[in-house]
Design a protein around this motif. Structure first.
Motif, short mmCIF file in Angstrom:
data_model
loop_
_atom_site.label_atom_id
_atom_site.label_comp_id
_atom_site.label_asym_id
_atom_site.label_seq_id
_atom_site.Cartn_x
_atom_site.Cartn_y
_atom_site.Cartn_z
N THR A 262 -42.84 6.83 -59.19
CA THR A 262 -41.65 7.61 -58.85
C THR A 262 -41.01 7.09 -57.58
O THR A 262 -39.79 6.88 -57.52
N GLU A 263 -41.82 6.85 -56.57
CA GLU A 263 -41.30 6.33 -55.30
C GLU A 263 -40.78 4.90 -55.46
O GLU A 263 -39.77 4.53 -54.87
N PHE A 264 -41.47 4.10 -56.26
CA PHE A 264 -41.01 2.73 -56.52
C PHE A 264 -39.61 2.75 -57.14
O PHE A 264 -38.74 1.98 -56.72
N GLN A 265 -39.40 3.61 -58.12
CA GLN A 265 -38.09 3.68 -58.77
C GLN A 265 -37.00 4.01 -57.76
O GLN A 265 -35.94 3.38 -57.75
N ALA A 266 -37.24 4.98 -56.90
CA ALA A 266 -36.25 5.37 -55.90
C ALA A 266 -35.96 4.22 -54.94
O ALA A 266 -34.80 3.92 -54.64
N ARG A 267 -37.00 3.57 -54.47
CA ARG A 267 -36.82 2.46 -53.53
C ARG A 267 -36.13 1.27 -54.17
O ARG A 267 -35.28 0.62 -53.55
N TYR A 268 -36.48 0.97 -55.43
CA TYR A 268 -35.87 -0.17 -56.11
C TYR A 268 -34.39 0.12 -56.41
O TYR A 268 -33.55 -0.75 -56.25
#
Length: 123
Positions: free
Chosen positions: A66-72
């Motif tokens: 979830t955090e990866f998606q937001a950061r990417y």
């Protein structure tokens, strides 16, 4: 008018298909064991891949998805040149986003596909 772009996601290790359209590798690193001939790429767009820092942080850990998606997505928003380059291919026909990760559900191509589809539908 809503556009439904034809974007497919596949592992680079899968054999090319006749209906792939433009085959675009979206990894920053070249996948192990794949020759350029076998890859049969239209483009290697490594500039659109997650930053080295984000890629290392994520490490394909589903708990960080979830955090990866937001950061990417934030990185993509700050990389309009690469995004526009990819959009030009999508607007001209089918595109297959290629990635090397083993995990077919938690990788940058999934995020990128959703990002592109959402953006193109708004245009």
């Amino acid at each position: 008018m809503s556009v439904r772009p034809h974007i497919r996601i596949r592992r680079i290790y899968d054999p090319p298909m006749a209906d792939d359209g433009a085959r675009i590798l979206v990894d920053r690193l070249w996948p192990r064991g794949i020759s350029k001939e076998r890859a049969d790429l239209t483009l290697w767009l490594k500039a659109i891949a997650p930053s080295d820092e984000l890629r290392r942080w994520f490490g394909h850990d589903p708990e960080r998805w979830t955090e990866f998606q937001a950061r990417y997505r934030l990185e993509l928003q700050n990389n309009p040149e690469s995004v526009e380059n990819l959009k030009s291919f999508v607007k001209n026909g089918p595109v297959t986003l290629l990635y090397g990760a083993r995990d077919t559900e938690h990788n940058e191509a999934v995020v990128l596909c959703n990002f592109l589809q959402g953006g193109l539908q708004k245009e």
